[in-house]
Design an enzyme around this catalytic site. Structure first.
Site, PDB file in Angstrom:
ATOM      1  N   GLN A  63      74.758  -9.987 148.408  1.00  0.00           N
ATOM      2  CA  GLN A  63      75.089  -8.766 147.667  1.00  0.00           C
ATOM      3  C   GLN A  63      76.517  -8.344 148.021  1.00  0.00           C
ATOM      4  O   GLN A  63      77.085  -7.463 147.393  1.00  0.00           O
ATOM      5  CB  GLN A  63      74.151  -7.627 148.039  1.00  0.00           C
ATOM      6  N   ASN A  64      77.070  -8.971 149.049  1.00  0.00           N
ATOM      7  CA  ASN A  64      78.385  -8.575 149.546  1.00  0.00           C
ATOM      8  C   ASN A  64      79.475  -9.031 148.586  1.00  0.00           C
ATOM      9  O   ASN A  64      79.327 -10.043 147.885  1.00  0.00           O
ATOM     10  CB  ASN A  64      78.634  -9.154 150.943  1.00  0.00           C
ATOM     11  N   VAL A  65      80.544  -8.277 148.578  1.00  0.00           N
ATOM     12  CA  VAL A  65      81.654  -8.555 147.646  1.00  0.00           C
ATOM     13  C   VAL A  65      82.924  -8.921 148.422  1.00  0.00           C
ATOM     14  O   VAL A  65      84.005  -8.952 147.859  1.00  0.00           O
ATOM     15  CB  VAL A  65      81.908  -7.321 146.741  1.00  0.00           C
ATOM     16  N   ASP A  66      82.738  -9.239 149.742  1.00  0.00           N
ATOM     17  CA  ASP A  66      83.908  -9.427 150.620  1.00  0.00           C
ATOM     18  C   ASP A  66      84.351 -10.885 150.769  1.00  0.00           C
ATOM     19  O   ASP A  66      85.381 -11.160 151.384  1.00  0.00           O
ATOM     20  CB  ASP A  66      83.622  -8.813 152.017  1.00  0.00           C
ATOM     21  N   HIS A 109      76.772  -9.431 143.212  1.00  0.00           N
ATOM     22  CA  HIS A 109      77.520  -8.226 142.845  1.00  0.00           C
ATOM     23  C   HIS A 109      79.020  -8.480 142.705  1.00  0.00           C
ATOM     24  O   HIS A 109      79.806  -7.536 142.743  1.00  0.00           O
ATOM     25  CB  HIS A 109      77.280  -7.127 143.888  1.00  0.00           C
ATOM     26  N   ASN A 118      67.411  -7.130 160.781  1.00  0.00           N
ATOM     27  CA  ASN A 118      68.114  -5.884 160.488  1.00  0.00           C
ATOM     28  C   ASN A 118      68.147  -5.041 161.754  1.00  0.00           C
ATOM     29  O   ASN A 118      67.210  -5.071 162.547  1.00  0.00           O
ATOM     30  CB  ASN A 118      67.370  -5.123 159.362  1.00  0.00           C
TER      31      ASN A 118
HETATM   32  C1  BV8 Z   1      71.216  -2.844 137.133  1.00  0.00           C
HETATM   33  C2  BV8 Z   1      79.297  -3.785 144.139  1.00  0.00           C
HETATM   34  C3  BV8 Z   1      70.397  -2.977 134.939  1.00  0.00           C
HETATM   35  C4  BV8 Z   1      80.211  -2.626 144.074  1.00  0.00           C
HETATM   36  C5  BV8 Z   1      77.011  -2.931 144.383  1.00  0.00           C
HETATM   37  C6  BV8 Z   1      69.790   4.542 137.263  1.00  0.00           C
HETATM   38  C7  BV8 Z   1      70.756   4.073 136.366  1.00  0.00           C
HETATM   39  C8  BV8 Z   1      71.199   2.758 136.380  1.00  0.00           C
HETATM   40  C9  BV8 Z   1      70.683   1.876 137.297  1.00  0.00           C
HETATM   41  C10 BV8 Z   1      69.751   2.357 138.186  1.00  0.00           C
HETATM   42  C11 BV8 Z   1      69.292   3.654 138.193  1.00  0.00           C
HETATM   43  N1  BV8 Z   1      68.382   3.793 139.190  1.00  0.00           N
HETATM   44  C12 BV8 Z   1      68.248   2.605 139.839  1.00  0.00           C
HETATM   45  C13 BV8 Z   1      69.067   1.745 139.224  1.00  0.00           C
HETATM   46  C14 BV8 Z   1      69.262   0.413 139.553  1.00  0.00           C
HETATM   47  C15 BV8 Z   1      70.489   0.373 140.467  1.00  0.00           C
HETATM   48  C16 BV8 Z   1      69.992   0.626 141.871  1.00  0.00           C
HETATM   49  O1  BV8 Z   1      69.337  -0.209 142.433  1.00  0.00           O
HETATM   50  N2  BV8 Z   1      70.310   1.798 142.430  1.00  0.00           N
HETATM   51  C17 BV8 Z   1      69.826   2.113 143.777  1.00  0.00           C
HETATM   52  C18 BV8 Z   1      70.907   2.852 144.548  1.00  0.00           C
HETATM   53  C19 BV8 Z   1      68.554   2.903 143.652  1.00  0.00           C
HETATM   54  N3  BV8 Z   1      70.997  -0.971 140.322  1.00  0.00           N
HETATM   55  C20 BV8 Z   1      71.958  -1.206 139.447  1.00  0.00           C
HETATM   56  O2  BV8 Z   1      72.542  -0.367 138.798  1.00  0.00           O
HETATM   57  C21 BV8 Z   1      72.267  -2.683 139.282  1.00  0.00           C
HETATM   58  N4  BV8 Z   1      72.306  -2.984 137.890  1.00  0.00           N
HETATM   59  O3  BV8 Z   1      70.161  -2.462 137.553  1.00  0.00           O
HETATM   60  O4  BV8 Z   1      71.467  -3.168 135.818  1.00  0.00           O
HETATM   61  C22 BV8 Z   1      70.503  -1.578 134.429  1.00  0.00           C
HETATM   62  C23 BV8 Z   1      71.621  -1.238 133.690  1.00  0.00           C
HETATM   63  C24 BV8 Z   1      71.703   0.050 133.167  1.00  0.00           C
HETATM   64  C25 BV8 Z   1      70.681   0.990 133.416  1.00  0.00           C
HETATM   65  C26 BV8 Z   1      69.582   0.627 134.208  1.00  0.00           C
HETATM   66  C27 BV8 Z   1      69.499  -0.642 134.726  1.00  0.00           C
HETATM   67  C28 BV8 Z   1      73.619  -2.998 139.881  1.00  0.00           C
HETATM   68  C29 BV8 Z   1      73.527  -2.900 141.386  1.00  0.00           C
HETATM   69  C30 BV8 Z   1      74.829  -3.420 141.997  1.00  0.00           C
HETATM   70  C31 BV8 Z   1      75.689  -2.257 142.428  1.00  0.00           C
HETATM   71  N5  BV8 Z   1      76.889  -2.771 143.089  1.00  0.00           N
HETATM   72  N6  BV8 Z   1      78.127  -3.418 144.936  1.00  0.00           N
HETATM   73  C32 BV8 Z   1      80.866  -2.372 145.399  1.00  0.00           C
HETATM   74  O5  BV8 Z   1      80.499  -3.014 146.404  1.00  0.00           O
HETATM   75  O6  BV8 Z   1      81.752  -1.512 145.425  1.00  0.00           O
HETATM   76  S1  BV8 Z   1      75.689  -2.607 145.365  1.00  0.00           S
HETATM   77  C33 BV8 Z   1      76.151  -2.247 146.957  1.00  0.00           C
HETATM   78  O7  BV8 Z   1      74.921  -2.014 147.623  1.00  0.00           O
HETATM   79  C34 BV8 Z   1      76.809  -3.375 147.721  1.00  0.00           C
HETATM   80  O8  BV8 Z   1      76.995  -4.572 146.994  1.00  0.00           O
HETATM   81  C35 BV8 Z   1      75.792  -3.668 148.802  1.00  0.00           C
HETATM   82  O9  BV8 Z   1      75.766  -4.984 149.159  1.00  0.00           O
HETATM   83  C36 BV8 Z   1      74.561  -3.278 148.107  1.00  0.00           C
HETATM   84  C37 BV8 Z   1      73.323  -3.159 148.882  1.00  0.00           C
HETATM   85  O10 BV8 Z   1      73.619  -2.463 150.044  1.00  0.00           O
HETATM   86  P1  BV8 Z   1      73.425  -3.278 151.413  1.00  0.00           P
HETATM   87  O11 BV8 Z   1      74.148  -4.573 151.315  1.00  0.00           O
HETATM   88  O12 BV8 Z   1      71.979  -3.340 151.714  1.00  0.00           O
HETATM   89  O13 BV8 Z   1      74.237  -2.393 152.409  1.00  0.00           O
HETATM   90  P2  BV8 Z   1      73.748  -1.024 153.046  1.00  0.00           P
HETATM   91  O14 BV8 Z   1      74.953  -0.372 153.611  1.00  0.00           O
HETATM   92  O15 BV8 Z   1      72.882  -0.280 152.080  1.00  0.00           O
HETATM   93  O16 BV8 Z   1      72.759  -1.471 154.223  1.00  0.00           O
HETATM   94  C38 BV8 Z   1      73.255  -2.206 155.305  1.00  0.00           C
HETATM   95  C39 BV8 Z   1      72.030  -2.658 156.063  1.00  0.00           C
HETATM   96  O17 BV8 Z   1      72.446  -3.474 157.137  1.00  0.00           O
HETATM   97  C40 BV8 Z   1      71.242  -1.506 156.656  1.00  0.00           C
HETATM   98  O18 BV8 Z   1      69.858  -1.768 156.504  1.00  0.00           O
HETATM   99  C41 BV8 Z   1      71.622  -1.553 158.144  1.00  0.00           C
HETATM  100  O19 BV8 Z   1      70.523  -1.164 158.951  1.00  0.00           O
HETATM  101  C42 BV8 Z   1      71.861  -3.023 158.341  1.00  0.00           C
HETATM  102  N7  BV8 Z   1      72.833  -3.379 159.372  1.00  0.00           N
HETATM  103  C43 BV8 Z   1      73.977  -2.716 159.725  1.00  0.00           C
HETATM  104  N8  BV8 Z   1      74.626  -3.435 160.672  1.00  0.00           N
HETATM  105  C44 BV8 Z   1      73.892  -4.561 160.893  1.00  0.00           C
HETATM  106  C45 BV8 Z   1      72.744  -4.520 160.072  1.00  0.00           C
HETATM  107  N9  BV8 Z   1      71.816  -5.493 160.063  1.00  0.00           N
HETATM  108  C46 BV8 Z   1      72.016  -6.539 160.886  1.00  0.00           C
HETATM  109  N10 BV8 Z   1      73.090  -6.657 161.700  1.00  0.00           N
HETATM  110  C47 BV8 Z   1      74.037  -5.689 161.731  1.00  0.00           C
HETATM  111  N11 BV8 Z   1      75.093  -5.817 162.561  1.00  0.00           N
END
Ligand code: BV8
Length: 243
Positions: A99-102, A117, A211
């Site tokens: 999911q990473n973009v890096d 993504h 995680n």
């Molecule tokens: C889609 C690119 C169909 C940009 C990203 C209402 C309207 C529209 C859509 C939705 C809606 N409600 C829900 C949705 C669906 C929506 C969604 O899921 N929303 C969520 C917030 C509820 N999804 C979408 O919109 C997707 N498209 O559904 O299209 C559609 C179309 C129209 C209408 C409806 C549906 C598109 C999703 C993609 C979004 N773009 N990134 C950018 O990066 O700037 S997502 C973004 O979140 C990043 O890519 C990231 O990778 C991704 C997920 O986050 P994580 O990678 O999990 O990162 P996070 O910080 O959250 O967590 C880190 C984790 O690591 C934690 O658990 C932490 O504990 C752990 N951690 C930390 N350090 C460590 C570790 N683990 C191990 N070791 C460590 N050292």
């Protein structure tokens, strides 16, 4: 190291991995939900990573990505990225989905990476939706598309935008056809990526979460290893006898 995880990886032929921002955290890349720092402290990523935000203030959104891209010049892949490169060599079928973009998996040496993504080091035209490798810098922010003069934007999938068909289809296939599915460093809240672990579970795969915290996947995963991926992954490879 959990003996069940070691045994599952020893007998597996097909391994699929999904990574999130946590895998890059130890490289110094802020996770997506870490509190934003500095000049971006007042903005939530979900508010900036949308087409609406770009339409409303293209300069602000372009500059946020430019700041994130700049940061990438100062970071390196970490032992977690490198452990995944080593793991891939051990299986006849290995699929890495991120999911990473890096772009850090590619920089670590991972060959085939499914970028769900997109990638902030690639730029595309907002109107034509085609990648633009180069353009003339005029000082205008965002820069203009050389073809249509529309705004350029980062080649990432914003909230509300569809994921690339080929990427999500291949990721879903690989998640439904694996013996072990590793979900590493993702909060498992963004869809459709967060559904891949369910596809794996339903197909009978052993699902292992790595995680530093609990996530919505924790209670359903076959195993959940608590720790930093940069530490847990190298340790797991040693325990399996791969390193
Ligand atoms: C889609 C690119 C169909 C940009 C990203 C209402 C309207 C529209 C859509 C939705 C809606 N409600 C829900 C949705 C669906 C929506 C969604 O899921 N929303 C969520 C917030 C509820 N999804 C979408 O919109 C997707 N498209 O559904 O299209 C559609 C179309 C129209 C209408 C409806 C549906 C598109 C999703 C993609 C979004 N773009 N990134 C950018 O990066 O700037 S997502 C973004 O979140 C990043 O890519 C990231 O990778 C991704 C997920 O986050 P994580 O990678 O999990 O990162 P996070 O910080 O959250 O967590 C880190 C984790 O690591 C934690 O658990 C932490 O504990 C752990 N951690 C930390 N350090 C460590 C570790 N683990 C191990 N070791 C460590 N050292």
């Amino acid at each position: 190291m959990d003996a069940g995880v070691v045994a599952a990886l020893r007998r597996a032929q097909r391994v699929t991995v999904l990574t999130g921002a946590g895998v890059s955290a130890e490289s110094g890349v802020p996770t997506f939900r870490d509190a934003q720092t500095g000049l971006w402290a007042n903005f939530k990523p979900e508010q900036l990573a949308t087409p609406g935000a770009f339409r409303q203030d293209p300069k602000l959104v372009w500059e946020w990505y430019a700041w994130r891209r700049e940061k990438l010049h100062t970071v390196e892949p970490n032992p977690g990225h490198k452990a995944l490169v080593a793991l891939a060599r051990r299986y006849p079928e290995f699929t890495l989905i991120t999911q990473n973009v890096d772009g850090l998996h590619q920089r670590a040496g991972s060959k085939r990476v499914i970028e769900l993504h997109g990638n902030i080091t690639r730029t595309k035209c907002f109107d034509e939706n085609i990648v633009v490798p180069e353009w003339t810098e005029t000082g205008e922010v965002p820069p203009r598309c050389p073809q249509c003069r529309g705004h350029l934007r980062p080649d990432v999938v914003w909230f509300g935008e569809e994921l690339p068909d080929e990427a999500i289809n291949e990721a879903t296939r690989a998640s439904g056809a694996c013996d072990v599915f590793l979900s590493i460093g993702t909060s498992s809240v963004v869809y459709p990526a967060a559904r891949l672990s369910e596809v794996a579970l339903r197909s009978g795969a052993t699902v292992v979460e790595i995680n530093s915290d609990e996530t919505p996947l924790t209670r359903n995963a076959t195993f959940s290893l608590r720790g930093a991926s940069g530490m847990v992954l190298p340790e797991l490879l040693r325990a399996v006898g791969f390193a």
